[in-house]
Design a protein around this motif. Structure first.
Motif, PDB file in Angstrom:
ATOM      1  N   VAL A   1     -11.915  -8.136  33.541  1.00  0.00           N
ATOM      2  CA  VAL A   1     -10.749  -8.589  32.791  1.00  0.00           C
ATOM      3  C   VAL A   1     -11.222  -9.731  31.893  1.00  0.00           C
ATOM      4  CG1 VAL A   1      -8.481  -9.710  32.954  1.00  0.00           C
ATOM      5  CG2 VAL A   1      -9.142  -7.981  34.644  1.00  0.00           C
ATOM      6  N   ILE A   2     -10.877  -9.654  30.638  1.00  0.00           N
ATOM      7  CA  ILE A   2     -11.159 -10.748  29.711  1.00  0.00           C
ATOM      8  C   ILE A   2      -9.825 -11.319  29.276  1.00  0.00           C
ATOM      9  CG2 ILE A   2     -12.122 -11.409  27.477  1.00  0.00           C
ATOM     10  CD1 ILE A   2     -14.227  -9.201  27.899  1.00  0.00           C
ATOM     11  N   GLY A   3      -9.648 -12.604  29.513  1.00  0.00           N
ATOM     12  CA  GLY A   3      -8.441 -13.301  29.094  1.00  0.00           C
ATOM     13  C   GLY A   3      -8.782 -14.265  27.974  1.00  0.00           C
ATOM     14  N   LEU A   4      -8.089 -14.143  26.855  1.00  0.00           N
ATOM     15  CA  LEU A   4      -8.309 -15.019  25.701  1.00  0.00           C
ATOM     16  C   LEU A   4      -7.236 -16.090  25.696  1.00  0.00           C
ATOM     17  CD1 LEU A   4      -9.030 -12.133  23.193  1.00  0.00           C
ATOM     18  CD2 LEU A   4     -10.704 -13.576  24.374  1.00  0.00           C
ATOM     19  N   TRP A   5      -7.665 -17.352  25.644  1.00  0.00           N
ATOM     20  CA  TRP A   5      -6.719 -18.454  25.737  1.00  0.00           C
ATOM     21  C   TRP A   5      -6.956 -19.492  24.651  1.00  0.00           C
ATOM     22  CZ3 TRP A   5     -10.289 -22.213  26.564  1.00  0.00           C
ATOM     23  CH2 TRP A   5     -11.356 -21.972  27.427  1.00  0.00           C
ATOM     24  N   LYS A   6      -5.931 -20.296  24.446  1.00  0.00           N
ATOM     25  CA  LYS A   6      -6.021 -21.461  23.575  1.00  0.00           C
ATOM     26  C   LYS A   6      -6.059 -22.690  24.476  1.00  0.00           C
ATOM     27  CE  LYS A   6      -3.579 -21.367  19.624  1.00  0.00           C
ATOM     28  NZ  LYS A   6      -4.128 -20.987  18.417  1.00  0.00           N
ATOM     29  N   GLN A   7      -6.557 -23.769  23.957  1.00  0.00           N
ATOM     30  CA  GLN A   7      -6.574 -25.047  24.669  1.00  0.00           C
ATOM     31  C   GLN A   7      -5.741 -26.003  23.821  1.00  0.00           C
ATOM     32  OE1 GLN A   7     -10.523 -26.604  25.197  1.00  0.00           O
ATOM     33  NE2 GLN A   7      -9.824 -28.344  26.405  1.00  0.00           N
ATOM     34  N   ILE A   8      -4.613 -26.483  24.379  1.00  0.00           N
ATOM     35  CA  ILE A   8      -3.673 -27.285  23.600  1.00  0.00           C
ATOM     36  C   ILE A   8      -3.349 -28.575  24.345  1.00  0.00           C
ATOM     37  CG2 ILE A   8      -1.387 -27.332  22.527  1.00  0.00           C
ATOM     38  CD1 ILE A   8      -1.513 -24.224  22.496  1.00  0.00           C
ATOM     39  N   ASN A   9      -3.463 -29.688  23.637  1.00  0.00           N
ATOM     40  CA  ASN A   9      -3.138 -30.986  24.214  1.00  0.00           C
ATOM     41  C   ASN A   9      -1.690 -31.334  23.904  1.00  0.00           C
ATOM     42  OD1 ASN A   9      -3.148 -34.259  23.919  1.00  0.00           O
ATOM     43  ND2 ASN A   9      -4.568 -33.548  25.480  1.00  0.00           N
ATOM     44  N   GLU A  10      -1.074 -32.080  24.810  1.00  0.00           N
ATOM     45  CA  GLU A  10       0.317 -32.472  24.621  1.00  0.00           C
ATOM     46  C   GLU A  10       0.489 -33.476  23.479  1.00  0.00           C
ATOM     47  OE1 GLU A  10       1.533 -34.238  28.318  1.00  0.00           O
ATOM     48  OE2 GLU A  10       0.031 -35.825  28.194  1.00  0.00           O
ATOM     49  N   ARG A  11      -0.555 -34.207  23.136  1.00  0.00           N
ATOM     50  CA  ARG A  11      -0.463 -35.199  22.063  1.00  0.00           C
ATOM     51  C   ARG A  11      -0.504 -34.509  20.705  1.00  0.00           C
ATOM     52  NH1 ARG A  11      -3.159 -40.809  23.957  1.00  0.00           N
ATOM     53  NH2 ARG A  11      -2.250 -40.785  26.037  1.00  0.00           N
ATOM     54  N   THR A  12       0.072 -35.181  19.713  1.00  0.00           N
ATOM     55  CA  THR A  12       0.135 -34.595  18.380  1.00  0.00           C
ATOM     56  C   THR A  12      -0.502 -35.519  17.344  1.00  0.00           C
ATOM     57  OG1 THR A  12       2.340 -35.514  18.039  1.00  0.00           O
ATOM     58  CG2 THR A  12       2.215 -33.244  18.860  1.00  0.00           C
ATOM     59  N   ARG A  13      -0.926 -34.900  16.269  1.00  0.00           N
ATOM     60  CA  ARG A  13      -1.458 -35.616  15.118  1.00  0.00           C
ATOM     61  C   ARG A  13      -0.282 -36.196  14.323  1.00  0.00           C
ATOM     62  NH1 ARG A  13      -4.329 -30.626  15.364  1.00  0.00           N
ATOM     63  NH2 ARG A  13      -6.569 -30.942  15.625  1.00  0.00           N
ATOM     64  N   ALA A  14      -0.606 -36.979  13.303  1.00  0.00           N
ATOM     65  CA  ALA A  14       0.424 -37.574  12.435  1.00  0.00           C
ATOM     66  C   ALA A  14       1.285 -36.502  11.774  1.00  0.00           C
ATOM     67  CB  ALA A  14      -0.240 -38.460  11.380  1.00  0.00           C
ATOM     68  N   ASP A  15       0.713 -35.321  11.517  1.00  0.00           N
ATOM     69  CA  ASP A  15       1.481 -34.238  10.879  1.00  0.00           C
ATOM     70  C   ASP A  15       2.327 -33.446  11.873  1.00  0.00           C
ATOM     71  OD1 ASP A  15      -0.305 -32.565  12.231  1.00  0.00           O
ATOM     72  OD2 ASP A  15      -1.197 -31.740  10.414  1.00  0.00           O
ATOM     73  N   GLY A  16       2.266 -33.815  13.169  1.00  0.00           N
ATOM     74  CA  GLY A  16       3.066 -33.147  14.189  1.00  0.00           C
ATOM     75  C   GLY A  16       2.359 -32.000  14.891  1.00  0.00           C
ATOM     76  N   SER A  17       1.173 -31.601  14.433  1.00  0.00           N
ATOM     77  CA  SER A  17       0.453 -30.501  15.087  1.00  0.00           C
ATOM     78  C   SER A  17      -0.242 -31.013  16.348  1.00  0.00           C
ATOM     79  CB  SER A  17      -0.575 -29.884  14.124  1.00  0.00           C
ATOM     80  OG  SER A  17      -1.577 -30.822  13.791  1.00  0.00           O
ATOM     81  N   HIS A  18      -0.301 -30.151  17.330  1.00  0.00           N
ATOM     82  CA  HIS A  18      -0.967 -30.505  18.584  1.00  0.00           C
ATOM     83  C   HIS A  18      -2.476 -30.465  18.413  1.00  0.00           C
ATOM     84  CE1 HIS A  18       2.394 -30.628  21.450  1.00  0.00           C
ATOM     85  NE2 HIS A  18       2.965 -29.816  20.580  1.00  0.00           N
TER      86      HIS A  18
ATOM     87  N   ALA B   1     -16.239 -30.054  20.630  1.00  0.00           N
ATOM     88  CA  ALA B   1     -16.841 -31.373  20.410  1.00  0.00           C
ATOM     89  C   ALA B   1     -16.193 -32.062  19.211  1.00  0.00           C
ATOM     90  CB  ALA B   1     -18.349 -31.233  20.212  1.00  0.00           C
ATOM     91  N   ALA B   2     -15.986 -31.331  18.119  1.00  0.00           N
ATOM     92  CA  ALA B   2     -15.359 -31.908  16.923  1.00  0.00           C
ATOM     93  C   ALA B   2     -13.945 -32.392  17.227  1.00  0.00           C
ATOM     94  CB  ALA B   2     -15.343 -30.882  15.789  1.00  0.00           C
ATOM     95  N   LEU B   3     -13.213 -31.645  18.033  1.00  0.00           N
ATOM     96  CA  LEU B   3     -11.851 -32.059  18.383  1.00  0.00           C
ATOM     97  C   LEU B   3     -11.872 -33.366  19.177  1.00  0.00           C
ATOM     98  CD1 LEU B   3      -8.772 -31.425  18.459  1.00  0.00           C
ATOM     99  CD2 LEU B   3      -9.224 -30.451  20.714  1.00  0.00           C
ATOM    100  N   PHE B   4     -12.774 -33.488  20.138  1.00  0.00           N
ATOM    101  CA  PHE B   4     -12.818 -34.713  20.929  1.00  0.00           C
ATOM    102  C   PHE B   4     -13.232 -35.915  20.077  1.00  0.00           C
ATOM    103  CE2 PHE B   4     -13.173 -31.834  24.764  1.00  0.00           C
ATOM    104  CZ  PHE B   4     -11.846 -32.020  25.114  1.00  0.00           C
ATOM    105  N   VAL B   5     -14.115 -35.710  19.114  1.00  0.00           N
ATOM    106  CA  VAL B   5     -14.467 -36.799  18.188  1.00  0.00           C
ATOM    107  C   VAL B   5     -13.233 -37.191  17.374  1.00  0.00           C
ATOM    108  CG1 VAL B   5     -15.828 -37.375  16.135  1.00  0.00           C
ATOM    109  CG2 VAL B   5     -16.929 -36.260  18.099  1.00  0.00           C
ATOM    110  N   GLU B   6     -12.485 -36.193  16.894  1.00  0.00           N
ATOM    111  CA  GLU B   6     -11.248 -36.469  16.153  1.00  0.00           C
ATOM    112  C   GLU B   6     -10.266 -37.257  17.011  1.00  0.00           C
ATOM    113  OE1 GLU B   6      -7.392 -34.151  14.186  1.00  0.00           O
ATOM    114  OE2 GLU B   6      -9.014 -32.952  15.072  1.00  0.00           O
ATOM    115  N   MET B   7     -10.109 -36.846  18.262  1.00  0.00           N
ATOM    116  CA  MET B   7      -9.180 -37.528  19.158  1.00  0.00           C
ATOM    117  C   MET B   7      -9.643 -38.950  19.466  1.00  0.00           C
ATOM    118  SD  MET B   7      -8.039 -34.437  21.714  1.00  0.00           S
ATOM    119  CE  MET B   7      -6.679 -35.344  22.492  1.00  0.00           C
ATOM    120  N   MET B   8     -10.951 -39.156  19.622  1.00  0.00           N
ATOM    121  CA  MET B   8     -11.470 -40.508  19.849  1.00  0.00           C
ATOM    122  C   MET B   8     -11.177 -41.392  18.631  1.00  0.00           C
ATOM    123  SD  MET B   8     -15.110 -40.205  21.852  1.00  0.00           S
ATOM    124  CE  MET B   8     -15.726 -38.637  21.283  1.00  0.00           C
ATOM    125  N   SER B   9     -11.401 -40.852  17.438  1.00  0.00           N
ATOM    126  CA  SER B   9     -11.170 -41.613  16.211  1.00  0.00           C
ATOM    127  C   SER B   9      -9.705 -41.988  16.046  1.00  0.00           C
ATOM    128  CB  SER B   9     -11.626 -40.807  14.991  1.00  0.00           C
ATOM    129  OG  SER B   9     -13.004 -40.546  15.067  1.00  0.00           O
TER     130      SER B   9
END
Length: 183
Positions: free
Chosen positions: A91-108, A140-148
Motif C-alpha cells: 500500500v502506498i499512501g501519499l500525504w501532505k505535511q501541514i503545520n497549524e501556523r500560517t504565513r502573513a498571507d494566511g497560507s499554512h 529543509a527549505a520550509l524549516f529555514v523559512e519557518m526559522m526566519s
C-alpha cells in the motif's frame, strides 16, 4: 506470496487514517505502534548520508513515533490518495505535511513536493513494513523559512537543536549501515 482481499486492505487503510487523525489530535503518535507486527520495521532516507531504521514494534513506538515525532505537535499529515496491490499487500499512501501556523498571507506552512509511505500489509490489520519518502530539499527549505519567520514551536526548536548535536540519536545510521536494508 499470498494475496489479501481488497475489502480487508481498504478497512486497514480506514483504520490507519482514523488512528492517524486521533494521534494528530493528541500530539502523540506512539499509539500507532499497535498497528504494526511485533517484528515490523520502519525506516526512511534523510539525505545523502543518513537513514533512519526502527526494528520491532518497541523501537517503532519509542523511536519512529516517539523520538522522531517529538516537536511535530501541531502538524497534520492528511492522506491525499492510496495505491493498493492486493497480490503483495503493498500500500502506498501519499500525504501532505501541514503545520497549524500560517504565513502573513494566511497560507499554512507546508513543504512542496510529494510525501508518502510505502507499507507492507501482514494481515490481522497490522503492517509488517513501512518506508517513508519525502522531498528532503523542500522540507529543509520550509524549516529555514519557518526559522526566519520565528514560526517554529518550542518543541520544533528543541528538535532542531537535538538533531544538530554531535551525539548520535538511536535509530540513525550512515547510509547502508542500518540493521535492516532500507529498500
Amino acid at each position: 506470496m499470498a494475496g489479501y482481499s481488497r475489502d480487508e486492505l481498504d478497512e486497514m487503510i480506514e483504520r490507519w487514517v482514523q488512528e492517524n487523525k486521533n494521534c494528530e489530535a493528541q500530539g502523540d503518535w506512539r499509539p500507532l505502534a499497535e498497528m504494526y507486527t511485533v517484528e515490523a520495521t520502519y525506516g526512511w532516507n534523510y539525505g545523502p548520508q543518513q537513514e533512519f531504521m526502527a526494528v520491532g514494534r518497541d523501537e517503532i513506538r519509542d523511536l519512529a513515533l516517539g523520538q522522531e515525532m517529538a516537536g511535530l505537535e501541531g502538524w497534520t499529515y492528511p492522506y491525499q490518495d492510496f495505491v493498493v496491490d492486493e497480490r503483495s499487500g503493498s500500500v502506498i499512501g501519499l500525504w501532505k505535511q501541514i503545520n497549524e501556523r500560517t504565513r502573513a498571507d494566511g497560507s499554512h506552512y507546508s513543504p512542496e513536493g510529494i510525501g508518502g509511505s510505502w507499507f507492507r500489509y501482514a494481515g490481522d490489520f497490522q503492517w509488517s513494513w513501512q518506508r517513508d519518502f519525502f522531498d528532503f530539499g523542500n522540507v529543509a527549505a520550509l524549516f529555514v523559512e519557518m526559522m526566519s519567520a520565528d514560526a517554529l514551536s518550542p518543541g520544533m526548536q528543541k528538535r532542531i537543536e537535538r538533531s544538530m548535536s554531535a551525539e548520535p540519536l538511536p535509530g540513525w545510521y550512515r547510509i547502508g549501515e542500518s540493521p535492516v536494508p532500507l529498500w
